[in-house]
Design an enzyme around this catalytic site. Sequence first.
Site, PDB file in Angstrom:
ATOM      1  N   LYS A  10       0.821  -1.208   0.000  1.00 21.36           N
ATOM      2  CA  LYS A  10       0.000   0.000   0.000  1.00 21.36           C
ATOM      3  C   LYS A  10       0.858   1.263   0.000  1.00 21.36           C
ATOM      4  O   LYS A  10       2.080   1.186   0.167  1.00 21.36           O
ATOM      5  CB  LYS A  10      -0.957  -0.062   1.185  1.00 21.36           C
ATOM      6  CG  LYS A  10      -1.919  -1.252   1.069  1.00 21.36           C
ATOM      7  CD  LYS A  10      -2.907  -1.270   2.195  1.00 21.36           C
ATOM      8  CE  LYS A  10      -3.825  -2.475   2.091  1.00 21.36           C
ATOM      9  NZ  LYS A  10      -4.843  -2.475   3.133  1.00 21.36           N
ATOM     10  N   TYR A  50     -12.540  -4.080  -2.414  1.00 19.39           N
ATOM     11  CA  TYR A  50     -12.969  -4.139  -1.023  1.00 19.39           C
ATOM     12  C   TYR A  50     -14.488  -4.234  -0.883  1.00 19.39           C
ATOM     13  O   TYR A  50     -15.039  -3.865   0.157  1.00 19.39           O
ATOM     14  CB  TYR A  50     -12.446  -2.922  -0.258  1.00 19.39           C
ATOM     15  CG  TYR A  50     -10.949  -2.964  -0.034  1.00 19.39           C
ATOM     16  CD1 TYR A  50     -10.370  -3.992   0.703  1.00 19.39           C
ATOM     17  CD2 TYR A  50     -10.114  -1.984  -0.550  1.00 19.39           C
ATOM     18  CE1 TYR A  50      -9.005  -4.047   0.913  1.00 19.39           C
ATOM     19  CE2 TYR A  50      -8.740  -2.024  -0.336  1.00 19.39           C
ATOM     20  CZ  TYR A  50      -8.192  -3.058   0.391  1.00 19.39           C
ATOM     21  OH  TYR A  50      -6.841  -3.101   0.611  1.00 19.39           O
ATOM     22  N   ASN A 113      -2.732   0.371   7.069  1.00 17.67           N
ATOM     23  CA  ASN A 113      -2.097  -0.928   6.909  1.00 17.67           C
ATOM     24  C   ASN A 113      -1.162  -0.895   5.705  1.00 17.67           C
ATOM     25  O   ASN A 113      -1.427  -0.216   4.725  1.00 17.67           O
ATOM     26  CB  ASN A 113      -3.183  -1.988   6.730  1.00 17.67           C
ATOM     27  CG  ASN A 113      -2.713  -3.357   7.113  1.00 17.67           C
ATOM     28  OD1 ASN A 113      -1.550  -3.692   6.916  1.00 17.67           O
ATOM     29  ND2 ASN A 113      -3.599  -4.155   7.660  1.00 17.67           N
ATOM     30  N   HIS A 116      -1.650  -5.818   1.775  1.00 19.52           N
ATOM     31  CA  HIS A 116      -2.850  -6.632   1.623  1.00 19.52           C
ATOM     32  C   HIS A 116      -2.399  -7.993   1.110  1.00 19.52           C
ATOM     33  O   HIS A 116      -1.529  -8.071   0.237  1.00 19.52           O
ATOM     34  CB  HIS A 116      -3.821  -6.019   0.607  1.00 19.52           C
ATOM     35  CG  HIS A 116      -4.899  -6.969   0.212  1.00 19.52           C
ATOM     36  ND1 HIS A 116      -6.046  -7.137   0.971  1.00 19.52           N
ATOM     37  CD2 HIS A 116      -4.985  -7.851  -0.807  1.00 19.52           C
ATOM     38  CE1 HIS A 116      -6.799  -8.064   0.406  1.00 19.52           C
ATOM     39  NE2 HIS A 116      -6.169  -8.517  -0.670  1.00 19.52           N
ATOM     40  N   GLU A 127      -9.008 -11.690  -6.777  1.00 19.83           N
ATOM     41  CA  GLU A 127      -8.167 -10.503  -6.718  1.00 19.83           C
ATOM     42  C   GLU A 127      -7.128 -10.473  -7.832  1.00 19.83           C
ATOM     43  O   GLU A 127      -6.872  -9.415  -8.419  1.00 19.83           O
ATOM     44  CB  GLU A 127      -7.501 -10.416  -5.343  1.00 19.83           C
ATOM     45  CG  GLU A 127      -8.505 -10.162  -4.235  1.00 19.83           C
ATOM     46  CD  GLU A 127      -7.959 -10.318  -2.835  1.00 19.83           C
ATOM     47  OE1 GLU A 127      -8.663  -9.907  -1.900  1.00 19.83           O
ATOM     48  OE2 GLU A 127      -6.838 -10.850  -2.657  1.00 19.83           O
TER      49      GLU A 127
END
Length: 148
Positions: A10, A50, A113, A116, A127
């Site tokens: 991220k 998400y 965070n 992922h 994904e």
Amino acid sequence: MSTRCFTMLKPGILNRRLVGEVISRLEKKGLKLIGLKLMNISTELAQEHYAEHKGKPFYDPLVDYITSGPVVAMVWQGDDCVTLVRKLAGSTKPSDAQPGTIRGDFCVHTSNNVIHASDSDESAVREINLFFKPEELIDWEDQAAIWY
């Protein structure tokens, strides 16, 4: 049995110049990198990625964070890949993440965070298909695999 895991570094990892450190940890475990791209995620892609969290209090901030800067999208392959990547990533809640894990070493706030990782083989397939075209994945022959 060799499986695949979608992993995304991220914006916080990129901003802190830790991309190489995280990739190195996954490589040292013996996982094989078969897809990699630096990208800006659109709001639409973030919302689709998400979707299971829609309506939860952290959903909008999560979408805002993931679209705030570039990410590194990756596909890793190896035996029991999802389980291994998630163990290396550590607990989602940073205060529960063990030292030595990616989140345990580089994350303080859940809302920011740093990584992922797919939570199941089924999620990994979904994904991977969101972020990569089949021709963007290169399943190369790993000559070192016998040592792991």
